[in-house]
Design an enzyme around this catalytic site. Structure first.
Site, short mmCIF file in Angstrom:
data_model
loop_
_atom_site.label_atom_id
_atom_site.label_comp_id
_atom_site.label_asym_id
_atom_site.label_seq_id
_atom_site.Cartn_x
_atom_site.Cartn_y
_atom_site.Cartn_z
N ARG A 1 0.85 -1.20 0.00
CA ARG A 1 0.00 0.00 0.00
C ARG A 1 0.89 1.25 0.00
O ARG A 1 0.65 2.20 -0.74
CB ARG A 1 -0.92 0.00 1.22
N PHE B 1 -11.65 -5.47 -4.96
CA PHE B 1 -11.48 -6.43 -3.85
C PHE B 1 -10.91 -5.65 -2.65
O PHE B 1 -9.87 -6.00 -2.09
CB PHE B 1 -10.52 -7.57 -4.25
N ASP C 1 -16.14 -4.00 -3.27
CA ASP C 1 -16.04 -5.32 -2.64
C ASP C 1 -17.42 -5.96 -2.68
O ASP C 1 -18.43 -5.26 -2.61
CB ASP C 1 -15.54 -5.23 -1.19
N ASN D 1 -19.88 -7.23 -7.50
CA ASN D 1 -18.96 -8.26 -7.97
C ASN D 1 -17.97 -7.60 -8.93
O ASN D 1 -18.37 -6.99 -9.91
CB ASN D 1 -19.77 -9.35 -8.68
N ASP E 1 -6.62 -6.78 -6.11
CA ASP E 1 -6.12 -7.58 -4.98
C ASP E 1 -7.14 -8.66 -4.61
O ASP E 1 -7.75 -8.62 -3.53
CB ASP E 1 -5.83 -6.66 -3.77
N CYS F 1 -2.41 -13.78 -4.10
CA CYS F 1 -1.97 -14.38 -2.84
C CYS F 1 -2.13 -15.90 -2.88
O CYS F 1 -2.17 -16.55 -1.85
CB CYS F 1 -2.70 -13.77 -1.65
N1 SAH Z 1 -7.41 -5.36 -0.81
C1 SAH Z 1 -7.77 -5.73 0.54
C2 SAH Z 1 -7.78 -7.21 0.79
C3 SAH Z 1 -8.61 -8.01 -0.20
S1 SAH Z 1 -9.15 -9.55 0.38
C4 SAH Z 1 -6.85 -5.04 1.52
O1 SAH Z 1 -5.87 -4.41 1.10
O2 SAH Z 1 -7.09 -5.12 2.71
C5 SAH Z 1 -10.26 -10.04 -0.87
C6 SAH Z 1 -11.60 -9.34 -0.84
O3 SAH Z 1 -12.27 -9.67 -2.07
C7 SAH Z 1 -12.54 -9.79 0.26
O4 SAH Z 1 -12.91 -8.66 1.01
C8 SAH Z 1 -13.79 -10.36 -0.47
O5 SAH Z 1 -15.01 -9.96 0.12
C9 SAH Z 1 -13.66 -9.74 -1.83
N2 SAH Z 1 -14.23 -10.49 -2.97
C10 SAH Z 1 -14.11 -11.80 -3.24
N3 SAH Z 1 -14.67 -12.09 -4.43
C11 SAH Z 1 -15.16 -10.92 -4.93
C12 SAH Z 1 -15.82 -10.55 -6.13
N4 SAH Z 1 -16.10 -11.45 -7.08
N5 SAH Z 1 -16.15 -9.25 -6.31
C13 SAH Z 1 -15.85 -8.33 -5.35
N6 SAH Z 1 -15.21 -8.62 -4.21
C14 SAH Z 1 -14.86 -9.90 -3.99
#
Ligand code: SAH
Length: 386
Positions: A205, A220, A241, A268, A289, A329
């Site tokens: 970040r 995400f 998200d 989504n 992410d 990840c």
């Molecule tokens: N970028 C964040 C961590 C991401 S973790 C940070 O820096 O803290 C992954 C996230 O993706 C989760 O919160 C989950 O709810 C979301 N997620 C999973 N599948 C998804 C989708 N198809 N569309 C949107 N969000 C999604």
């Protein structure tokens, strides 16, 4: 003392520096579930002491090598060394990982610090057995106000252990206020993902903030990790998200930090990227992410197509001169496979892309050189030319 005898392959693996022995390489067991065992090779050479599991495919996790004892003094030394290393990192923030399992020679143990509180995960039978001793040592060494066990990851089921969340020491509030760089967060240690935050992205970040500008799309976003760290450099931030709960937290965290340029949307990402592209929208900075698409080897092909799709769309939505911060990840998708996917997305999008930074998980989540499984988070900062 309980004993496990491993075959030649198990012995070779220990010699190669890997602490795990699979069930198939165990020749003889004279131990109960969760015991600390002495491990010997096929010709009775003592290889060290280890955690034993009678359920997991990973039957043995080495704690020591050769004649060294896995006693109280060893546990204390390992804990103190792990903690001293984090202190030496001079992390700007009050939430970070104190113990990262194998990479701190405490296999299957995670301990994260959130301000005055600790959140712990014991992810094997042996570590579960050791938990009361670990808690007593942590209480003595760090004097936290409370220690929470977030023992709800599904891997505990593979160990035949219960999934449970419980306070093991002191008291733990429903919300803990922490800082990461200049960002203030309210964390829910009982229900948040992992132990509350994605601490492994802290340094990515900070790095991404060096390039962010203009319109930012953070996909995400979870609690807004990238969005909030990058917002001061940007005019407009859209954080997406799928979880309504996460989106509510992005909004409240944005407010807590006085950031009024952040919009959070519960959607989504796959659908929304397509929609943004259809509307002809463009961004200066994009963060991808996603969660681990490849949780195991079998899901790798599907995961690669998922990574390809979001990177392809991300590159199309990016303005020339803009930056893409793209992460994976999934341990099962290695760095070079991930790079191949991005290259193929760039070729399909007919754009030229340079790698500005190649990054990984933050330094408080170190990689143990002999254990490839400890290198899981890849993060590329890319620049779109043109
Ligand atoms: N970028 C964040 C961590 C991401 S973790 C940070 O820096 O803290 C992954 C996230 O993706 C989760 O919160 C989950 O709810 C979301 N997620 C999973 N599948 C998804 C989708 N198809 N569309 C949107 N969000 C999604």
């Amino acid at each position: 003392m309980p004993t496990v005898i491993v075959n030649k392959r198990g012995e070779d693996r220990i010699e190669s520096g890997h602490p795990w022995i699979y069930r198939s390489d165990v020749a003889e067991v004279r131990a109960e579930a969760g015991d600390i065992v002495r491990v010997s090779g096929p010709r009775n050479r003592v290889l060290g002491e280890a955690l034993f599991s009678d359920r997991s495919q990973i039957a043995v996790r080495m704690l020591t090598r050769g004649e060294a004892k896995a006693d109280e003094a060893l546990l204390r030394r390992r804990l103190e060394q792990a903690i001293a290393f984090r202190e030496a990192l001079k992390i700007e923030g009050s939430a970070y990982r104190l113990i990262h399992g194998e990479a701190d020679l405490l296999p299957s143990l995670v301990v994260d610090r959130y301000g005055d509180y600790l959140v712990l995960q014991a992810l094997s039978q042996g570590m579960d057995t050791l938990t009361p001793r670990i808690v007593a040592l942590l209480a003595e060494v760090l004097a936290p106000k409370g220690i929470l066990a977030r023992n709800d990851p599904r891997v505990r089921l593979l160990e035949g252990l219960e999934q449970k969340v419980e306070v093991l020491h002191g008291e733990v509030p429903a919300t803990i206020e922490v800082t990461e760089g200049r960002v203030h967060y309210a964390v829910d240690p009982f229900h948040g993902q992992k132990t509350g935050l994605f601490l492994d992205q802290r340094e990515n970040r900070t790095a991404a903030a060096n390039y962010a500008s203009g319109r930012l799309l953070d996909t995400f976003s979870y609690n807004g990790g990238f969005a909030l760290a990058l917002a001061p450099q940007c005019d407009e931030v859209i954080a997406i998200d799928i979880s309504e709960d996460a989106v509510a937290r992005i909004r409240s965290n944005a407010e807590r930090n006085g950031l009024n340029n952040v919009q959070a949307r519960a959607m989504n990402v796959f659908d929304e990227l397509r929609e943004l592209e259809r509307r002809g929208e463009q961004f200066d900075t994009i963060v991808l992410d996603p969660p681990a698409f490849a949780k195991n080897k079998a899901s790798v092909p599907k995961a690669l197509s998922g990574y390809k799709e979001i990177n392809l769309r991300g590159l199309k939505l990016l303005k020339p001169g803009g930056y893409l911060v793209t992460c994976s990840c999934s341990y099962n998708v290695g760095e070079s496979a991930f790079a191949d996917v991005i290259a193929s997305a760039a070729a399909d999008a007919r754009v030229d892309v340079t790698v500005v930074e190649k990054r990984m998980q933050a330094r408080d989540h170190p990689v143990l050189m002999t254990v490839p499984e400890t290198y899981y988070l890849k993060c590329f900062i890319l620049r779109k030319l043109g």
